[in-house]
Design a protein around this motif. Structure first.
Motif, PDB file in Angstrom:
ATOM      1  N   SER A  37      15.883  16.307 -45.825  1.00  0.00           N
ATOM      2  CA  SER A  37      16.383  15.988 -44.489  1.00  0.00           C
ATOM      3  C   SER A  37      15.661  16.765 -43.405  1.00  0.00           C
ATOM      4  CB  SER A  37      17.878  16.310 -44.391  1.00  0.00           C
ATOM      5  OG  SER A  37      18.600  15.606 -45.365  1.00  0.00           O
ATOM      6  N   THR A  38      15.530  18.074 -43.631  1.00  0.00           N
ATOM      7  CA  THR A  38      15.039  18.949 -42.577  1.00  0.00           C
ATOM      8  C   THR A  38      14.258  20.111 -43.162  1.00  0.00           C
ATOM      9  OG1 THR A  38      17.059  18.480 -41.324  1.00  0.00           O
ATOM     10  CG2 THR A  38      15.768  20.346 -40.589  1.00  0.00           C
ATOM     11  N   VAL A  39      13.242  20.536 -42.435  1.00  0.00           N
ATOM     12  CA  VAL A  39      12.540  21.782 -42.713  1.00  0.00           C
ATOM     13  C   VAL A  39      12.850  22.701 -41.539  1.00  0.00           C
ATOM     14  CG1 VAL A  39      10.275  22.888 -42.794  1.00  0.00           C
ATOM     15  CG2 VAL A  39      10.695  20.793 -44.092  1.00  0.00           C
ATOM     16  N   ASN A  40      13.357  23.869 -41.838  1.00  0.00           N
ATOM     17  CA  ASN A  40      13.637  24.861 -40.806  1.00  0.00           C
ATOM     18  C   ASN A  40      12.715  26.059 -41.004  1.00  0.00           C
ATOM     19  OD1 ASN A  40      15.776  23.412 -39.654  1.00  0.00           O
ATOM     20  ND2 ASN A  40      17.240  24.265 -41.088  1.00  0.00           N
ATOM     21  N   ILE A  41      11.875  26.343 -40.016  1.00  0.00           N
ATOM     22  CA  ILE A  41      11.076  27.572 -40.033  1.00  0.00           C
ATOM     23  C   ILE A  41      12.020  28.631 -39.462  1.00  0.00           C
ATOM     24  CG2 ILE A  41       8.919  28.684 -39.364  1.00  0.00           C
ATOM     25  CD1 ILE A  41       8.576  25.967 -40.890  1.00  0.00           C
ATOM     26  N   VAL A  42      12.516  29.511 -40.332  1.00  0.00           N
ATOM     27  CA  VAL A  42      13.657  30.342 -39.969  1.00  0.00           C
ATOM     28  C   VAL A  42      13.330  31.745 -39.488  1.00  0.00           C
ATOM     29  CG1 VAL A  42      15.291  29.057 -41.379  1.00  0.00           C
ATOM     30  CG2 VAL A  42      14.029  30.959 -42.393  1.00  0.00           C
ATOM     31  N   SER A  43      12.218  32.312 -39.943  1.00  0.00           N
ATOM     32  CA  SER A  43      11.940  33.681 -39.507  1.00  0.00           C
ATOM     33  C   SER A  43      10.474  34.029 -39.683  1.00  0.00           C
ATOM     34  CB  SER A  43      12.816  34.686 -40.265  1.00  0.00           C
ATOM     35  OG  SER A  43      12.506  34.685 -41.634  1.00  0.00           O
ATOM     36  N   PHE A  50       8.837  32.254 -42.890  1.00  0.00           N
ATOM     37  CA  PHE A  50       9.755  31.818 -43.940  1.00  0.00           C
ATOM     38  C   PHE A  50      10.396  30.512 -43.503  1.00  0.00           C
ATOM     39  CE2 PHE A  50       9.240  36.298 -44.450  1.00  0.00           C
ATOM     40  CZ  PHE A  50       9.304  36.528 -45.815  1.00  0.00           C
ATOM     41  N   ALA A  51      10.625  29.630 -44.483  1.00  0.00           N
ATOM     42  CA  ALA A  51      11.218  28.328 -44.176  1.00  0.00           C
ATOM     43  C   ALA A  51      12.305  27.997 -45.189  1.00  0.00           C
ATOM     44  CB  ALA A  51      10.142  27.242 -44.199  1.00  0.00           C
ATOM     45  N   ASP A  52      13.179  27.077 -44.786  1.00  0.00           N
ATOM     46  CA  ASP A  52      14.200  26.535 -45.680  1.00  0.00           C
ATOM     47  C   ASP A  52      14.059  25.024 -45.721  1.00  0.00           C
ATOM     48  OD1 ASP A  52      15.392  28.996 -46.228  1.00  0.00           O
ATOM     49  OD2 ASP A  52      16.801  28.826 -44.559  1.00  0.00           O
ATOM     50  N   LEU A  53      14.147  24.468 -46.916  1.00  0.00           N
ATOM     51  CA  LEU A  53      14.194  23.023 -47.102  1.00  0.00           C
ATOM     52  C   LEU A  53      15.667  22.641 -47.195  1.00  0.00           C
ATOM     53  CD1 LEU A  53      11.529  22.681 -49.954  1.00  0.00           C
ATOM     54  CD2 LEU A  53      11.180  22.321 -47.507  1.00  0.00           C
ATOM     55  N   ILE A  54      16.090  21.642 -46.418  1.00  0.00           N
ATOM     56  CA  ILE A  54      17.477  21.186 -46.440  1.00  0.00           C
ATOM     57  C   ILE A  54      17.463  19.755 -46.993  1.00  0.00           C
ATOM     58  CG2 ILE A  54      19.599  20.855 -45.112  1.00  0.00           C
ATOM     59  CD1 ILE A  54      18.396  23.735 -44.957  1.00  0.00           C
ATOM     60  N   PHE A  55      18.177  19.559 -48.109  1.00  0.00           N
ATOM     61  CA  PHE A  55      18.185  18.266 -48.782  1.00  0.00           C
ATOM     62  C   PHE A  55      19.445  17.472 -48.461  1.00  0.00           C
ATOM     63  CE2 PHE A  55      15.372  21.013 -51.192  1.00  0.00           C
ATOM     64  CZ  PHE A  55      14.256  20.211 -51.302  1.00  0.00           C
ATOM     65  N   SER A  56      19.383  16.173 -48.680  1.00  0.00           N
ATOM     66  CA  SER A  56      20.491  15.274 -48.355  1.00  0.00           C
ATOM     67  C   SER A  56      21.760  15.580 -49.144  1.00  0.00           C
ATOM     68  CB  SER A  56      20.076  13.817 -48.591  1.00  0.00           C
ATOM     69  OG  SER A  56      19.692  13.623 -49.950  1.00  0.00           O
ATOM     70  N   ASN A  57      21.639  16.253 -50.280  1.00  0.00           N
ATOM     71  CA  ASN A  57      22.816  16.605 -51.077  1.00  0.00           C
ATOM     72  C   ASN A  57      23.406  17.954 -50.671  1.00  0.00           C
ATOM     73  OD1 ASN A  57      20.898  18.330 -52.099  1.00  0.00           O
ATOM     74  ND2 ASN A  57      21.011  17.584 -54.203  1.00  0.00           N
ATOM     75  N   GLY A  58      22.885  18.543 -49.579  1.00  0.00           N
ATOM     76  CA  GLY A  58      23.408  19.803 -49.075  1.00  0.00           C
ATOM     77  C   GLY A  58      22.739  21.040 -49.637  1.00  0.00           C
ATOM     78  N   SER A  62      14.642  28.031 -50.206  1.00  0.00           N
ATOM     79  CA  SER A  62      13.646  28.786 -49.454  1.00  0.00           C
ATOM     80  C   SER A  62      12.258  28.362 -49.919  1.00  0.00           C
ATOM     81  CB  SER A  62      13.850  30.291 -49.688  1.00  0.00           C
ATOM     82  OG  SER A  62      12.892  31.027 -48.980  1.00  0.00           O
ATOM     83  N   ALA A  63      11.329  28.238 -48.963  1.00  0.00           N
ATOM     84  CA  ALA A  63       9.979  27.784 -49.311  1.00  0.00           C
ATOM     85  C   ALA A  63       8.977  28.316 -48.297  1.00  0.00           C
ATOM     86  CB  ALA A  63       9.929  26.254 -49.332  1.00  0.00           C
ATOM     87  N   ARG A  64       7.712  28.281 -48.672  1.00  0.00           N
ATOM     88  CA  ARG A  64       6.663  28.640 -47.718  1.00  0.00           C
ATOM     89  C   ARG A  64       6.579  27.542 -46.664  1.00  0.00           C
ATOM     90  NH1 ARG A  64       1.446  29.733 -51.345  1.00  0.00           N
ATOM     91  NH2 ARG A  64       1.815  27.522 -51.629  1.00  0.00           N
ATOM     92  N   PRO A  65       6.402  27.913 -45.399  1.00  0.00           N
ATOM     93  CA  PRO A  65       6.291  26.891 -44.357  1.00  0.00           C
ATOM     94  C   PRO A  65       5.152  25.906 -44.587  1.00  0.00           C
ATOM     95  CG  PRO A  65       6.759  28.992 -43.365  1.00  0.00           C
ATOM     96  CD  PRO A  65       6.479  29.258 -44.828  1.00  0.00           C
ATOM     97  N   SER A  66       4.026  26.365 -45.108  1.00  0.00           N
ATOM     98  CA  SER A  66       2.897  25.451 -45.328  1.00  0.00           C
ATOM     99  C   SER A  66       3.278  24.351 -46.315  1.00  0.00           C
ATOM    100  CB  SER A  66       1.667  26.211 -45.807  1.00  0.00           C
ATOM    101  OG  SER A  66       1.972  26.968 -46.968  1.00  0.00           O
ATOM    102  N   ALA A  81      11.891  24.936 -35.716  1.00  0.00           N
ATOM    103  CA  ALA A  81      11.628  26.371 -35.777  1.00  0.00           C
ATOM    104  C   ALA A  81      12.748  27.070 -35.012  1.00  0.00           C
ATOM    105  CB  ALA A  81      10.284  26.705 -35.156  1.00  0.00           C
ATOM    106  N   SER A  82      13.177  28.210 -35.532  1.00  0.00           N
ATOM    107  CA  SER A  82      14.239  28.958 -34.879  1.00  0.00           C
ATOM    108  C   SER A  82      13.748  29.490 -33.535  1.00  0.00           C
ATOM    109  CB  SER A  82      14.702  30.113 -35.763  1.00  0.00           C
ATOM    110  OG  SER A  82      13.719  31.129 -35.799  1.00  0.00           O
ATOM    111  N   GLU A  83      14.694  29.769 -32.660  1.00  0.00           N
ATOM    112  CA  GLU A  83      14.367  30.340 -31.354  1.00  0.00           C
ATOM    113  C   GLU A  83      13.622  31.663 -31.527  1.00  0.00           C
ATOM    114  OE1 GLU A  83      13.906  30.220 -27.418  1.00  0.00           O
ATOM    115  OE2 GLU A  83      14.966  28.669 -28.543  1.00  0.00           O
ATOM    116  N   GLU A  84      14.030  32.455 -32.515  1.00  0.00           N
ATOM    117  CA  GLU A  84      13.379  33.743 -32.802  1.00  0.00           C
ATOM    118  C   GLU A  84      11.898  33.543 -33.129  1.00  0.00           C
ATOM    119  OE1 GLU A  84      13.122  36.379 -36.806  1.00  0.00           O
ATOM    120  OE2 GLU A  84      15.155  35.910 -36.143  1.00  0.00           O
ATOM    121  N   VAL A  85      11.602  32.568 -33.968  1.00  0.00           N
ATOM    122  CA  VAL A  85      10.213  32.294 -34.347  1.00  0.00           C
ATOM    123  C   VAL A  85       9.425  31.816 -33.133  1.00  0.00           C
ATOM    124  CG1 VAL A  85       8.730  30.777 -35.721  1.00  0.00           C
ATOM    125  CG2 VAL A  85      10.721  31.861 -36.776  1.00  0.00           C
ATOM    126  N   MET A  86      10.020  30.935 -32.346  1.00  0.00           N
ATOM    127  CA  MET A  86       9.321  30.409 -31.178  1.00  0.00           C
ATOM    128  C   MET A  86       9.034  31.512 -30.161  1.00  0.00           C
ATOM    129  SD  MET A  86       8.637  27.363 -31.865  1.00  0.00           S
ATOM    130  CE  MET A  86       8.031  26.810 -30.296  1.00  0.00           C
TER     131      MET A  86
END
Length: 120
Positions: A37-43, A50-58, A62-66, A81-86
């Motif tokens: 569903s979503t890739v979040n670049i979190v920090s 660092f990134a998180d993969l968010i899947f449709s099943n909830g 954690s994964a590499r952003p690349s 991307a999180s506000e902190e990262v931006m």
């Protein structure tokens, strides 16, 4: 560098001769009826993103952003991307540069390798 190639190929919509790891991952998700569903670049810590993969099943993984971006481009998932990262790593492009970038993209859409000819 492999991830950069995978991202570039997905952006160019050029399928590789054999599926890359990210293509395999996409196909496995399809086989399991799960959608990315979503890739979040979190920090950004010590120069490492660092990134998180968010899947449709909830499920969240954690994964590499690349890798995350390469997979998102193949699946149509949204990338955030999180506000902190931006604030820490974001780059503001002045409006006049955005216009130049858009003009260059339009130029690239109209040319082909044959337009450059061959050196003799």
């Amino acid at each position: 560098m492999t991830e950069a190639t995978a991202i570039a190929m997905a952006q160019a919509d050029e399928p590789p001769p054999r599926p890359l790891t990210h293509d395999l991952f996409r196909d496995v998700l399809d086989a399991l009826s799960v959608r990315l569903s979503t890739v979040n670049i979190v920090s950004l810590r010590d120069g490492i993103f660092f990134a998180d993969l968010i899947f449709s099943n909830g499920v969240e993984v954690s994964a590499r952003p690349s890798d995350s971006i390469a997979l998102a481009l193949r699946t149509g998932a949204r990338i955030f991307a999180s506000e902190e990262v931006m604030q820490e790593a974001g780059v503001t492009i002045p409006d006049d540069q955005e216009d130049e970038v858009e003009k260059f993209r339009e130029f690239l859409d109209t040319i082909s390798p044959e337009d450059f000819g061959r050196a003799g």
